[in-house]
Design an enzyme around this catalytic site. Structure first.
Site, PDB file in Angstrom:
ATOM      1  N   ARG A 275      72.673  62.219  31.796  1.00 42.40           N
ATOM      2  CA  ARG A 275      73.430  62.688  30.640  1.00 42.40           C
ATOM      3  C   ARG A 275      74.129  64.013  30.931  1.00 42.40           C
ATOM      4  NH1 ARG A 275      69.817  62.065  26.784  1.00 42.40           N
ATOM      5  NH2 ARG A 275      70.708  60.157  25.939  1.00 42.40           N
ATOM      6  N   ALA A 276      73.505  64.870  31.716  1.00 43.80           N
ATOM      7  CA  ALA A 276      74.116  66.165  32.029  1.00 43.80           C
ATOM      8  C   ALA A 276      75.430  65.985  32.776  1.00 43.80           C
ATOM      9  CB  ALA A 276      73.147  67.011  32.859  1.00 43.80           C
TER      10      ALA A 276
END
Length: 664
Positions: A275-276
């Site tokens: 997700r980062a």
């Protein structure tokens, strides 16, 4: 309607304003979590943002703000025919900390659904926030199940309401903004990760900037409308820039070189999952669009990392969020490529427009160290004096502690420690509802209505249901407790350097309390008195900081420590009577100072037993000759004792069973 404080009039807080503006340009970034001390314009900036967002077109009469150009085919108020609609300002909807689940997602009329087969749905805040801003002040105090519903809706772009087989779905896409004061407790790491960006804010330490903050605030309070009018041109310019950036966004190119830098940065800082990487990519693209460019530069990647990674790289709940900027620069330089630095036309801010601040004349936000927490122990409380005081020692390496639970069934705040009657969990029975029905027990409702069908004139297949027939499901889940640590810091504890191991054990239990959503408190005793080193709080990392700086030395006023802990619990019961307590006494059991210190300690311990307070004594006695005083003290408390070594072992599971057997 109250005139909001202008967004462009906020002094400083450059990172906060930039993060909010990037989400206004690209809601796909995923929202903003604003962390900081009280009185730093967190709420003011968020509320001011809604006035900058462009108006939205909605289908006339639709309670779910459907877009007339592409109406939601599953809208509960639909179907809608594509066509022209009405325009209205973007909304900012505030979610109160104490809101119910039905207030958030909406409510179904169960009685009409059972008796008439009609989906009578009352929209909640998620419907009101569709295509606008959903603002949660003090998001760290929001109940976990509400946070889960909120973040699920933010991720899926839709809200689902289901009650006993009757379901409603509607679109819910919004800009999620949360604010919190870390002193009041942290969010769980998995929830932190669901916010796209995070910003740390602190009051400036620059006198000139503080003067300007006060000047503008007083001017606004004297004449809100006049103050807003003076900033109208700046507000209009930022509003137009948001519209231009939104139009430019699809044309921004994210090259392979920038993608390599993004992936390398996330790997270098060991963030979990992917997700980062995705959030960084979206943020870098939004930064380029905000600067008026169609290419993502290395400076965009760097700024995106500073906003998207700090809350994801935390390896320990007590670690302060942040990034090593030297390491970041080294990673970007190592993985930079020839396509990272094209020479496009500079944006409206000139070269380096990725910073994109709406008011470049504002002074910088002071030194970054101002955001750090103050040194623990500097809370103005007097420390008890004692002979032979030793400097604080560092805690040993913490370990994973298994759960210590309070016996019985409580009704406290939702958590993860002890059994409790809650709104969520497994169904254990049914009762008549007190107020609005929230969780229907279908079988019990049908059973209550069945004997009255002939008297009610039932002639068809439908079940005739009256309000008196409805039954609320009773559920059992888990609650958070107040874990009160009572730590012996006397000279006998300092012998043989036991204090490092003691602090490591308490730190391990604090980590467990953090994960289980408990409140914690810390009472210490040494010399001639006891003190409340930390009143009951949700900020577990504050307790860890107090523990780290705890000195040792002097006599052992055990009775004073127990009496002070008993008083803390008495006051806390008045504030929060539903939250049950677990006392963890860390001592070797010795008591010195004053007449009959051991007898006094025994009488103080029996006060806890009389109140039915669950307790555990961590026996810190060491050496070949053991007096067994801690075990005797545990008997007086009505609890159980465990040695410091046993606290590290799997025998903690047996300890919990002992606590439960004693309470049975």
């Amino acid at each position: 309607m109250t005139t909001p404080f202008p967004f462009t009039a906020v002094v400083g807080q450059d990172d906060l304003r930039l993060a909010l503006l990037l989400n206004a340009v690209s809601p796909a970034v995923g929202g903003v979590l604003v962390r900081g001390e009280k009185g730093t314009a967190k709420s003011t900036a968020v509320r001011a943002l809604s006035a900058l967002l462009p108006e939205v077109s909605v289908v006339a009469g639709c309670r779910f703000s459907c877009d007339p150009a592409a109406p939601d085919p599953g809208c509960p108020d639909g179907p809608h025919e594509a066509g022209t609609g009405a325009s209205r300002p973007s909304r900012m909807v505030e979610l109160p900390v104490g809101a119910s689940e039905d207030r958030l997602v909406g409510a179904l009329d169960i009685e009409r659904a059972l008796a008439e087969g009609v989906k009578a749905f009352e929209p909640g805040l998620l419907a009101d926030a569709h295509r606008g801003i959903l603002y949660v002040d003090e998001v760290n105090l929001l109940h976990d199940h509400l946070v889960d519903l909120l973040l699920d809706a933010a991720a899926m772009g839709a809200s689902y309401v289901e009650r006993e087989g009757v379901s409603v779905r509607h679109a819910s896409k919004f800009l999620l903004v949360g604010t919190m004061n870390p002193e009041e407790g942290e969010l769980r790491p998995q929830l932190l990760d669901r916010f796209g960006l995070t910003v740390e804010v602190a009051a400036s330490r620059e006198p000139d900037q503080r003067v300007e903050v006060v000047r503008r605030r007083l001017a606004y309070d004297d004449d809100p409308a006049g103050f807003a009018a003076r900033w109208a041109d700046e507000e209009a310019a930022v509003r137009q820039r948001i519209v231009a950036a939104r139009e430019l966004l699809p044309s921004v190119r994210l090259g392979d070189g920038a993608l390599r830098q993004i992936a390398a940065t996330c790997a270098a800082f060991e963030v979990d999952g992917m997700r980062a990487d995705i959030v960084m990519a979206r943020t870098a693209v939004a930064l380029a669009a905000w600067a008026g460019r169609t290419d993502v530069l290395a400076e965009d990647v760097r700024q995106a990392a500073l906003l998207a990674l700090p809350h994801r790289r935390r390896r320990n709940p007590f670690d302060a969020p942040g990034l090593d900027e030297d390491k970041l620069d080294e990673t970007l330089e190592e993985f930079g490529g020839p396509d990272d630095d094209p020479d496009p036309d500079p944006g409206p801010d000139g070269p380096g427009g990725g910073g994109g601040q709406p008011d470049p004349d504002d002074a910088p936000q002071g030194d970054g160290d101002t955001a750090a927490r103050p040194e623990a122990g500097e809370n103005g409380q007097p420390r008890p004096s004692g002979a032979g005081e030793q400097s604080p020692v560092r805690a040993s390496e913490p370990f994973r502690a298994k759960v210590l639970s309070v016996p019985g069934i409580g009704e406290g705040a939702a958590g993860r420690r002890s059994r409790a009657r809650t709104e969520h969990g497994r169904t254990t029975g049914a009762r008549r509802p007190k107020g609005a029905l929230t969780k229907l027990h279908l079988a019990a409702t049908v059973q209550a209505a069945a004997p009255h069908q002939r008297a009610r004139g039932r002639s068809g297949p439908g079940l005739v249901v009256r309000r008196d027939d409805l039954r609320q499901a009773t559920r059992e889940g888990r609650e958070g407790n107040l874990v009160l640590f009572v730590v012996d810091a006397s000279g006998s504890m300092a012998a043989r350097q036991r204090m490092s191991a003691v602090k490591g054990a308490v730190l391990s239990l604090l980590l467990d309390a953090y994960q289980r959503r408990d409140k914690v408190g810390l009472v210490t005793f040494r010399g001639s008195a006891a003190e409340v080193a930390l009143p009951p709080t949700s900020s577990v990392d504050a307790a860890a900081a107090r523990l780290e700086t705890l000195p040792t030395g002097g006599r052992t006023p055990l009775a004073a420590g127990l009496l002070r802990a008993h008083e803390v619990l008495r006051v806390e019961r008045l504030r929060d009577p539903a939250r049950r307590a677990l006392v963890v006494l860390v001592t070797d059991g010795r008591a010195t100072g004053g007449p009959e210190p051991v007898a006094l300690a025994g009488r103080a311990a029996r006060l806890f037993a009389a109140d039915g307070v669950a307790s555990v004594v961590v026996d810190c006695e060491s050496g070949p000759v053991r007096l067994g005083l801690a075990g005797q003290l545990a008997g007086e408390l009505g609890g159980t004792a465990v040695t410091l070594d046993e606290l590290r072992a799997d025998s903690i599971a047996g300890l919990v069973k002992d606590v439960q057997r004693r309470a049975a």
